[in-house]
Scaffold this active site. Structure first.
Site, short mmCIF file in Angstrom:
data_model
loop_
_atom_site.label_atom_id
_atom_site.label_comp_id
_atom_site.label_asym_id
_atom_site.label_seq_id
_atom_site.Cartn_x
_atom_site.Cartn_y
_atom_site.Cartn_z
CB VAL A 169 139.02 14.85 -9.46
CG1 VAL A 169 140.11 14.58 -8.43
CG2 VAL A 169 139.49 15.73 -10.58
N GLY A 201 146.16 12.13 -15.23
CA GLY A 201 145.56 11.03 -14.48
C GLY A 201 144.70 11.50 -13.32
CB CYS A 202 145.32 13.95 -10.64
SG CYS A 202 146.73 13.07 -9.91
CB THR A 203 142.42 16.00 -14.76
OG1 THR A 203 143.34 17.00 -14.28
CG2 THR A 203 141.20 16.68 -15.36
CE LYS A 246 152.94 19.30 -9.43
NZ LYS A 246 153.02 19.83 -8.09
#
Length: 151
Positions: free
Chosen positions: A50, A45-47, A40
């Site tokens: 990326v 974690g995704c931030t 998401k």
């Protein structure tokens, strides 16, 4: 989770990115593609993932890699994620989960004793002929570029 393995031909996916641009496997023929799936946009974690890829983007490009992220977020949410983190690569908005299912990254997950369906964080490195050369199932969000470059 996925049924795909190193040596397999990558699924011939078609998806639309945050800007409405169509991407498909054949667009990357003759190039090495890092296709990374994340749960998401704008979550911690995704931030971290990326931003690590963004910070190492030039090195990855110099090694011949193209990057393409995929989640089930809307195009609008993907665009906000790109803007907020100054991302130099496109993100597919796979709301209908066609690409997620093709790569086998959508399925049951457990969190705090609860089971639900969601995206398993995985990365596929695909060579110039469309063959999977690396499959990263245990993504280190803060050091993901190093995992890719190890191959």
């Amino acid at each position: 989770m996925t049924h795909l393995k190193v040596g397999d031909q990558a699924p011939n996916f078609v998806g639309i990115d945050q800007a409405g641009v169509k991407h498909q496997l054949s667009d990357y023929k003759g190039k090495k593609l890092v296709l990374f799936f994340y749960p998401k946009a704008s979550t911690p974690g995704c931030t971290a993932e990326v931003c690590n890829l963004r910070d190492n983007y030039q090195i990855l490009k110099e090694k011949g890699f193209e990057l393409l992220g995929v989640s089930a977020d809307s195009a609008e949410r993907q665009q906000k994620f790109i803007d907020k983190n100054t991302l130099p690569f496109p993100l597919l908005a796979d709301e209908n989960k066609e690409v997620l299912h093709a790569f086998g990254v959508w399925g049951p997950k457990k969190f705090m004793g609860r089971t639900y369906d969601g995206i398993h964080r995985m990365t596929f490195v695909i060579n110039e002929e469309g063959v999977i050369t690396q499959l990263i199932e245990k993504v280190k969000t803060k050091d993901h570029a190093a995992q890719i470059l190890e191959s």
